[in-house]
Write a protein that holds these residues in place. Sequence first.
Motif, short mmCIF file in Angstrom:
data_model
loop_
_atom_site.label_atom_id
_atom_site.label_comp_id
_atom_site.label_asym_id
_atom_site.label_seq_id
_atom_site.Cartn_x
_atom_site.Cartn_y
_atom_site.Cartn_z
N ARG A 173 0.85 -1.20 0.00
CA ARG A 173 0.00 0.00 0.00
C ARG A 173 0.88 1.25 0.00
O ARG A 173 1.81 1.37 0.80
N GLY A 174 0.62 2.15 -0.94
CA GLY A 174 1.35 3.40 -1.01
C GLY A 174 2.72 3.32 -1.67
O GLY A 174 3.43 4.31 -1.75
N ILE A 175 3.09 2.13 -2.17
CA ILE A 175 4.38 1.96 -2.85
C ILE A 175 4.11 1.77 -4.34
O ILE A 175 3.23 1.00 -4.73
N PHE A 176 4.89 2.45 -5.15
CA PHE A 176 4.69 2.41 -6.59
C PHE A 176 5.95 1.90 -7.28
O PHE A 176 7.06 2.17 -6.82
N LEU A 177 5.75 1.15 -8.34
CA LEU A 177 6.84 0.55 -9.09
C LEU A 177 6.85 1.15 -10.49
O LEU A 177 5.83 1.15 -11.17
N GLU A 178 8.00 1.68 -10.90
CA GLU A 178 8.16 2.21 -12.25
C GLU A 178 9.12 1.33 -13.02
O GLU A 178 10.14 0.91 -12.48
#
Length: 88
Positions: A47-52
């Motif tokens: 939750r709240g972590i994004f992967l690019e």
Amino acid sequence: NHDIWECKVPNGKWLVTVCVGDSGHEQFGQWVKVEGTQVVKEEATERGIFLERKVKIDVSDGRLTVEIGKSDAGTNTCLNWVCFEPAP
């Protein structure tokens, strides 16, 4: 869910960046392909972590194609944005 997004672009090499994740929930089994190239495969984000992820691809049909989720199985991919520019 499985979905396909396309955008008309000139043929050639493109640098594509995708971002997956969710601000409110964990996401498991995220799956993204760009022009048939796997960019995100079975990735989990908290939750709240994004992967690019970035990929350089070739477009030969005048359309940049982004596919999210597996076509034959349930997945929970949260695609936040796609950025693309001509590749150097």
